[in-house]
Design an enzyme around this catalytic site. Sequence first.
Site, short mmCIF file in Angstrom:
data_model
loop_
_atom_site.label_atom_id
_atom_site.label_comp_id
_atom_site.label_asym_id
_atom_site.label_seq_id
_atom_site.Cartn_x
_atom_site.Cartn_y
_atom_site.Cartn_z
N ASP A 184 0.97 -1.34 0.08
CA ASP A 184 0.15 0.08 0.02
C ASP A 184 0.70 1.13 0.19
O ASP A 184 2.00 1.28 0.11
CB ASP A 184 -0.92 0.13 1.37
CG ASP A 184 -2.03 -0.54 1.12
OD1 ASP A 184 -2.40 -1.02 -0.15
OD2 ASP A 184 -3.00 -0.71 2.19
N LYS B 257 -3.83 3.52 -3.42
CA LYS B 257 -4.89 3.80 -2.24
C LYS B 257 -4.24 5.04 -1.54
O LYS B 257 -3.81 4.85 -0.48
CB LYS B 257 -5.07 3.11 -1.49
CG LYS B 257 -6.14 1.89 -1.78
CD LYS B 257 -7.15 1.70 -0.96
CE LYS B 257 -8.15 0.51 -1.41
NZ LYS B 257 -8.88 -0.29 -0.44
N MET C 291 -8.19 9.25 9.39
CA MET C 291 -8.73 9.73 8.00
C MET C 291 -9.67 10.93 8.12
O MET C 291 -10.84 11.17 7.54
CB MET C 291 -9.57 8.70 7.12
CG MET C 291 -8.69 7.47 6.82
SD MET C 291 -9.74 6.16 6.26
CE MET C 291 -10.28 5.41 7.56
N1 SAH Z 1 -4.48 0.33 9.00
C1 SAH Z 1 -4.02 1.55 9.30
C2 SAH Z 1 -4.85 2.75 9.09
C3 SAH Z 1 -5.25 2.92 7.57
S1 SAH Z 1 -6.49 4.09 7.35
C4 SAH Z 1 -3.34 1.65 10.58
O1 SAH Z 1 -3.53 0.91 11.32
O2 SAH Z 1 -2.59 2.53 10.89
C5 SAH Z 1 -5.52 5.59 6.76
C6 SAH Z 1 -5.38 6.54 7.93
O3 SAH Z 1 -4.47 6.05 8.97
C7 SAH Z 1 -4.71 7.76 7.21
O4 SAH Z 1 -5.76 8.62 6.81
C8 SAH Z 1 -4.22 8.39 8.58
O5 SAH Z 1 -5.33 9.02 9.24
C9 SAH Z 1 -3.79 7.03 9.65
N2 SAH Z 1 -2.37 6.96 9.24
C10 SAH Z 1 -1.76 6.10 8.92
N3 SAH Z 1 -0.31 6.05 8.86
C11 SAH Z 1 -0.36 7.28 9.52
C12 SAH Z 1 0.93 7.82 10.06
N4 SAH Z 1 2.32 7.54 9.82
N5 SAH Z 1 0.75 9.08 10.60
C13 SAH Z 1 -0.43 9.57 10.67
N6 SAH Z 1 -1.27 8.93 10.50
C14 SAH Z 1 -1.47 7.87 9.91
#
Ligand code: SAH
Length: 520
Positions: free
Chosen positions: A36, A58, A174
């Site tokens: 991803d 994505k 998000m």
């Molecule tokens: N499965 C992922 C989340 C996916 S949804 C998890 O467990 O973290 C995608 C959202 O995750 C982004 O829009 C943001 O809000 C958050 N996100 C993912 N990685 C991030 C990071 N390194 N820093 C801040 N927000 C993050």
Amino acid sequence: MPTGKVYLVGAGPGDPGLLTLRGKALLQRAEVVVYDYLANPRLLHFVPKDAELIYAGKKGGGLHAYTQEGINRLLVDRAKAGKMVVRLKGGDPFIFGRGGEEIEELAAEGIAFEAVPGVTSASAAATCTGIPITHREYTASVAFITGHEDPDKPASKLDWDKLATGVGTLVIYMGIKNLPDIMQRLIAAGRAPETPVAVVRWASTPQQESVIGTLANISDLVHEAGIKPPALVIAGEVVQARGRINWFEKRPLFGRRIVVTRTREQASALVDQLEELGADCLECPTIAVRELADCAVLDAALDKLADFDWLLFTSPNGVTHFFRRLRAAGQDSRALAGLRIAAVGAATAEALIPFGLKADFLPEKFTGEALAEALIAQGFVQGQRFLLPQALKAGKVLPEKLKAAGGEVCIAPVYETVPATESGERLRVALQAGEVDLLTFTSSSTVRNCLDLLACENTAALKQLLGKARIAVIGSVTAKTLEDCGLAADIMPESQTILELVRAIVRCFADEAGQRGLQK
Ligand code: SAH
């Protein structure tokens, strides 16, 4: 053909060090990796070279390389073709990762699967901004919420009214696009407008940015700071604790963009130390090391090693390539029993250790010239025979000094350095955008090749391109080469080691920060 298997693996929040050991082990034997936007591409270094890598995209804002159905199809097809597939997803696959949907599809097709949890970004964002996500003084509950839903959507699955007052810490994934609406909604539902809020972008990575405010003003602050996804919102009283434990962004090189121009193989020692201190390293190898096809001089010398008194090494590459030829000749370290070994510096001496050897001689200053002078001063040169395996185009000072002092020197080229050009464009773009704080050079050839890559018409154009970027070098020879090109080194450690270079860099930025503090 037996059906393959799909492993849904959490890539963690961004810092490659936060991948699980299980995740790493699976990547190391993957045949196909579907990854991803949020999974750090550096994790792909663990994957075998012949594996198929598929970017499933994505990125928020509609840049989808594949639809969810397309991804599901891909996983099923590759598994049916008998492949070991790793589906690498940012954070934890089951937290807003649609991992559930992908697994259901696999189950429906009768395909074997396993899932590996990952460090979710909420956990990383909190930890790396110094916010304890729960804290006995402030809260005993946390909710992970999607901010992707339109808060005014009639069929919303979210009950913002209950979340607003029923939960201590709210972590919103998000949520940047809908931030003003969500904050309003929470206030309207009875959460105090002064409730502290943190917004964290690219948590756990060197690009991390955080903005702190309240439910009432965070939307404006985020807008002003230009924070874009991916970012998380953490709202709740726990955010207050941040001032006391914000360790991540206080590391000495945090937020500094540093270019490393060494060969890819040699860069890691420097990159690891800089990153440990928070730097954002841009690896732009300007040289590559190649085996020399013709090592006739060395091969002949290996046949009559007893004719030599000393073996001199002037670089770790010299060591590696010497032993490659020794092995090819069917010999090992025992063949060197009668020779004394000198190394030009600590890193070269260290490169001997894996071969079971200890350098007998090391000059105080780590240059070829200093090595020659030290050997001469000790009376080790007159009438002695030296074997010098080195780069095809190496400096001449060492052999000339030894010869002048009555030594006999056999120069045996074993490797060559060639310019590496693939990162030229990337470096140019970063410099033009003013994103580089420091360039590091560890040898004259890195200087020359780097400046060739930048292809500036004259020194003025070069200086303009470099802008605010400072320059750090190891060694007076490298500094001299830089001078010959019309530039000056801002940082040069007294001792020529990576550790001292890193220390000097830290001191320079600390002084600069101190001066800025005084000016304020
Ligand atoms: N499965 C992922 C989340 C996916 S949804 C998890 O467990 O973290 C995608 C959202 O995750 C982004 O829009 C943001 O809000 C958050 N996100 C993912 N990685 C991030 C990071 N390194 N820093 C801040 N927000 C993050």
